[in-house]
Structures are given as structure tokens and as C-alpha cells.
Scaffold this motif. Structure first.
Motif, PDB file in Angstrom:
ATOM      1  N   VAL A 350       0.872  -1.186   0.000  1.00  0.00           N
ATOM      2  CA  VAL A 350       0.000   0.000   0.000  1.00  0.00           C
ATOM      3  C   VAL A 350       0.907   1.234   0.000  1.00  0.00           C
ATOM      4  O   VAL A 350       2.110   1.112   0.178  1.00  0.00           O
ATOM      5  CB  VAL A 350      -0.916   0.026   1.246  1.00  0.00           C
ATOM      6  N   ILE A 351       0.313   2.413  -0.177  1.00  0.00           N
ATOM      7  CA  ILE A 351       1.128   3.634  -0.164  1.00  0.00           C
ATOM      8  C   ILE A 351       0.925   4.345   1.178  1.00  0.00           C
ATOM      9  O   ILE A 351      -0.223   4.620   1.564  1.00  0.00           O
ATOM     10  CB  ILE A 351       0.717   4.596  -1.310  1.00  0.00           C
ATOM     11  N   PRO A 352       2.021   4.655   1.900  1.00  0.00           N
ATOM     12  CA  PRO A 352       1.874   5.370   3.175  1.00  0.00           C
ATOM     13  C   PRO A 352       1.353   6.788   2.948  1.00  0.00           C
ATOM     14  O   PRO A 352       1.797   7.489   2.039  1.00  0.00           O
ATOM     15  CB  PRO A 352       3.302   5.399   3.734  1.00  0.00           C
ATOM     16  N   GLY A 353       0.419   7.201   3.798  1.00  0.00           N
ATOM     17  CA  GLY A 353      -0.213   8.518   3.641  1.00  0.00           C
ATOM     18  C   GLY A 353       0.748   9.677   3.754  1.00  0.00           C
ATOM     19  O   GLY A 353       0.481  10.754   3.215  1.00  0.00           O
ATOM     20  N   ILE A 354       1.886   9.465   4.410  1.00  0.00           N
ATOM     21  CA  ILE A 354       2.859  10.558   4.557  1.00  0.00           C
ATOM     22  C   ILE A 354       3.240  11.116   3.183  1.00  0.00           C
ATOM     23  O   ILE A 354       3.481  12.315   3.032  1.00  0.00           O
ATOM     24  CB  ILE A 354       4.120  10.068   5.343  1.00  0.00           C
ATOM     25  N   ALA A 355       3.236  10.248   2.183  1.00  0.00           N
ATOM     26  CA  ALA A 355       3.563  10.704   0.823  1.00  0.00           C
ATOM     27  C   ALA A 355       2.535  11.703   0.303  1.00  0.00           C
ATOM     28  O   ALA A 355       2.821  12.518  -0.573  1.00  0.00           O
ATOM     29  CB  ALA A 355       3.629   9.511  -0.129  1.00  0.00           C
ATOM     30  N   PHE A 356       1.314  11.651   0.875  1.00  0.00           N
ATOM     31  CA  PHE A 356       0.238  12.549   0.434  1.00  0.00           C
ATOM     32  C   PHE A 356      -0.020  13.651   1.469  1.00  0.00           C
ATOM     33  O   PHE A 356      -1.051  14.318   1.427  1.00  0.00           O
ATOM     34  CB  PHE A 356      -1.057  11.763   0.207  1.00  0.00           C
ATOM     35  N   GLY A 357       0.895  13.752   2.444  1.00  0.00           N
ATOM     36  CA  GLY A 357       0.758  14.804   3.454  1.00  0.00           C
ATOM     37  C   GLY A 357      -0.137  14.434   4.615  1.00  0.00           C
ATOM     38  O   GLY A 357      -0.652  15.315   5.307  1.00  0.00           O
ATOM     39  N   ASP A 358      -0.341  13.129   4.877  1.00  0.00           N
ATOM     40  CA  ASP A 358      -1.166  12.711   6.016  1.00  0.00           C
ATOM     41  C   ASP A 358      -0.592  11.415   6.589  1.00  0.00           C
ATOM     42  O   ASP A 358      -0.766  10.341   6.006  1.00  0.00           O
ATOM     43  CB  ASP A 358      -2.614  12.505   5.560  1.00  0.00           C
ATOM     44  N   ASP A 359       0.047  11.539   7.749  1.00  0.00           N
ATOM     45  CA  ASP A 359       0.772  10.390   8.301  1.00  0.00           C
ATOM     46  C   ASP A 359      -0.125   9.432   9.096  1.00  0.00           C
ATOM     47  O   ASP A 359       0.353   8.441   9.632  1.00  0.00           O
ATOM     48  CB  ASP A 359       1.921  10.912   9.190  1.00  0.00           C
ATOM     49  N   GLN A 360      -1.424   9.738   9.172  1.00  0.00           N
ATOM     50  CA  GLN A 360      -2.338   8.856   9.919  1.00  0.00           C
ATOM     51  C   GLN A 360      -2.960   7.794   9.019  1.00  0.00           C
ATOM     52  O   GLN A 360      -3.669   6.922   9.502  1.00  0.00           O
ATOM     53  CB  GLN A 360      -3.490   9.676  10.497  1.00  0.00           C
TER      54      GLN A 360
END
Ligand code: GLU
Length: 387
Positions: A350-360
Motif C-alpha cells: 500500500v502507499i503510506p499517507g505521509i507521501a500525500f501529506g497525512d501520516d495517519q
């Protein structure tokens, strides 16, 4: 070797990196469930493939005009008039190497050092990097799951300063699947007009809508909004043409000329015969789009229901695109820790949300077959319960 200051702040595309990693693991014989890149798993519809083959047979293998084949520019303008109520002509259109290059050209043409570009988060990860490459300053405006990950007119107004040049709007959204209603779009358009900033509307997912959700282009909100709007779109998602690299930018003739100038010195024209495939996509039957969206709708239901049944995970129902954006914060892990451990222990990518500006959160693409979705959900449930 010493690289430029401009590049020092730019991070590689995590979506492309993790997608490649999952592919490699699979090639090595690992049974990976991949929910990484937003890439439809369907083959490109045969009439589109056939048109490109015909173009090759017809010798459409030469350089073409940097701005695109005249017939394709005209067909894109006609599509924007017909589907989106945007009064464009061929001279308003630049054919680009995917939607990505349309945005990149735009940033280089419009943004200079110190210019601020407002980007609501979660955002598609290339937006801030493109702004940085143009030496501008991304201004990130966070949104929440409670607000369906949509920026409000008030938030937009507050983020605008005398340095604001551009607002990046993406509906349906990658990575959240949020779709702004026509009323919400009109309200954002009012702010754009009132504060006299530019808006680029990334409409690459416009055809992928569920449960009666409607797409209104911000440029169609009013003639005043149209004057401040630039459109980015492409063929990859709607017609399953990711590898073809055909997208487009629509805007004023002077903007298109400026961007064509940049393109003329970087990539020149988009692959000539690929443009003839894109032309067939617009001129042929749209049943292929309807069929793919029907398949996505079924997968979306299975995916969103399955996620929300796993204790500790939750996601809002997406109304567009083919992603679920899942809150994993109750597990106590960051998005990167969660994604790494999930791949390691359960072979789910999956893609970690941190890449989209949301680490949760983590992003899962459901543009894959139902079997993979079901297996992946079972593994995801086992992973969370093992924590
Ligand atoms: N836009 C797609 C995604 O977000 C493709 C990968 C990329 O270019 O980022 O997965």
C-alpha cells in the motif's frame, strides 16, 4: 557531484517506487497483493489500440507539432465543450506526456521564486514537488476525514496571501476519492474570483464517479471563474491508457503558447501514433468507460466495507477515483511503519499517507481484481489483529 538547490528539496515519487518494489517482489516469486499505483488493470480498449496500430501503418511516425496533432487538439476542445461546458477551441489545448507533464509545464510557466501555490492535503504527491522544482512555495492546507477531506471556502480564503498565485483543485481526489459537489465547487470559485488567483483543476478522475456523484468543472461555475481556470486532464485513468502518456492542459491561448514553448525545448510532441489512439478514445463509443466504472463500483463496495469491518481501521466512502484512504492511527503506527510492516509480514503493498501529506492514513488503490482485494483484506485484518 553537486546537484542544484532546486532538486535538493524534491523527494522521489513514492507511488512509483513502491509500485516498482511490489512488481519486483512478484517477479521474484513472492505472492504480493498490490494496492499501490492508481492504474486500471484493464487492457486498453481494442478500438483505441487499433487506431494507434493503424496510425503506425499510415506512417504517423514523424515529429509533429509540439502542441499536439491538430485533430486531437480539436477533439479535446470539443470534449471540453460537450462534457464540461467549457468554451475551448483547439488553440486552448496543449497535448502533453500524461497529465503529469501538463501540470509540470504549467508550474514552469506560471510560478517563480517566492510564489505561493495552495494545495489542500491530502494531495497527490507530485503537486508540491512540481511547485518546488519551479522554485515556488507550496502552501499546504490540511483537511480532515470529518470534512470528507475537502477544503472549505473559508480555509481557502485564509490561506491566500499577496504572494498566492495558484490554487490546485483535484476532484475526484487522489488519494481520498472525495468529490466536491457542484455547490461546493461554486463556493470555491467565488473565492478564486474575489481574490483574483489562478486555479488549476486536475480532472483526471472526472469520469470515475459513484452513487450519483456529479462532477462540475470549476471553470464552468461562471464566466468569471472560467477566466481564472486552467484544466489538467488525460486519458490514463478513464480509458486505461496509463502507459500511453497522453494528457492535456487547457487554458488561454497565451498560456498554451508559453507551455508549448517549454515543451518544444523538453520533450517536443507526445508520441505521434499514441495521439491517434487518444483521438479514437474521444471519438469512439464511451461504453468502455461505463463498463470499467461499473467494475470499479463493485470493487469499491467490497473494499470500503471490508476496511470498515476491520477493528481499528476506518475510511470514508469514496465517491470518485479508485482509492480508499484508510485511517490507521488507532494502531499506534505511523503510515510508513504500518506500510513497511504490512508488506514485510503479509506481503500487502500500500502507499503510506505521509507521501500525500497525512501520516495517519494509508492509500489503497482498488483498480485491481476482486480476488486480490478479498485476499488483501483478509491479510490486512490478520496483520492488524496481530499488532
Ligand atoms: N497517479 C497515479 C498514482 O497516484 C500513478 C503514479 C504516479 O504517477 O504518482 O498512483
Amino acid at each position: 557531484m553537486h546537484f542544484t538547490q532546486r532538486l535538493s528539496q524534491v523527494v522521489p515519487s513514492v507511488t512509483l517506487e513502491i509500485t516498482a518494489k511490489a512488481k519486483k517482489m512478484r517477479e521474484e516469486g513472492v505472492d504480493v497483493c498490490s494496492f499501490t499505483a492508481g492504474e486500471p488493470d484493464f487492457p486498453t480498449p481494442p478500438h483505441i489500440v487499433q487506431a494507434a496500430k493503424q496510425a503506425l501503418d499510415d506512417g504517423k511516425t514523424r515529429y509533429g507539432p509540439a502542441a499536439g496533432e491538430p485533430a486531437l487538439r480539436a477533439a479535446i476542445a470539443a470534449k471540453l465543450r460537450r462534457d464540461n461546458q467549457l468554451p475551448y477551441e483547439a488553440q486552448n489545448i496543449l497535448v502533453t506526456n500524461g497529465g503529469k507533464q501538463s501540470l509540470f509545464n504549467l508550474m514552469l510557466a506560471l510560478i517563480e521564486q517566492g510564489d505561493e501555490v495552495i494545495i489542500p492535503a491530502p494531495y497527490w504527491l507530485s503537486y508540491p514537488e512540481m511547485v518546488r522544482l519551479a522554485e515556488g512555495a507550496p502552501v499546504i492546507v490540511p483537511t480532515t476525514a470529518q470534512a470528507d477531506y475537502k477544503v472549505t471556502p473559508e480555509q481557502l480564503r485564509q490561506a491566500i496571501t499577496p504572494k498566492t498565485k495558484l490554487f490546485v483543485l483535484n476532484s475526484p481526489s487522489n488519494p481520498t476519492g472525495a468529490v466536491y459537489s457542484p455547490e461546493e465547487i461554486r463556493a470555491l470559485a467565488e473565492v478564486v474570483i474575489e481574490r483574483d488567483i489562478w486555479v488549476v483543476s486536475d480532472e483526471i478522475y472526472e469520469k470515475i464517479l459513484y452513487d450519483g456523484a456529479q462532477h462540475l468543472s470549476i471553470g464552468a461555475a461562471s464566466p468569471q471563474a472560467f477566466a481564472k481556470t486552467i484544466i489538467s486532464n488525460g486519458f490514463a485513468k478513464s480509458y486505461s491508457m496509463t502507459g500511453w502518456r497522453v494528457g492535456y492542459l487547457a487554458g488561454s491561448p497565451e498560456l498554451i503558447k508559453a507551455c508549448a514553448n517549454i515543451q518544444g525545448h523538453s520533450t517536443s510532441n507526445v508520441c505521434t501514433f499514441a495521439q491517434y489512439g487518444a483521438l479514437a478514445a474521444l471519438e469512439g463509443s464511451q461504453d468502455c468507460v461505463t463498463e470499467m466504472v461499473a467494475a470499479f463500483a463493485q470493487r469499491r463496495r467490497v473494499m470500503a466495507e471490508g476496511i470498515n469491518q476491520i477493528p481499528g481501521l476506518s475510511c470514508p466512502t469514496p465517491f470518485g477515483a479508485f482509492y480508499v484512504f484508510v485511517d490507521v492511527s488507532k494502531t499506534g503506527l505511523t503510515s510508513l511503519q504500518f506500510s513497511d510492516a504490512l508488506l514485510e509480514r503479509q506481503q500487502v503493498a500500500v502507499i503510506p499517507g505521509i507521501a500525500f501529506g497525512d501520516d495517519q492514513c494509508i492509500r489503497l488503490s482498488y483498480a485491481t481484481d476482486l480476488e486480490t482485494i478479498k485476499t488483501g483484506l483478509a491479510r490486512l485484518g490478520a496483520f492488524v489483529s496481530s499488532l
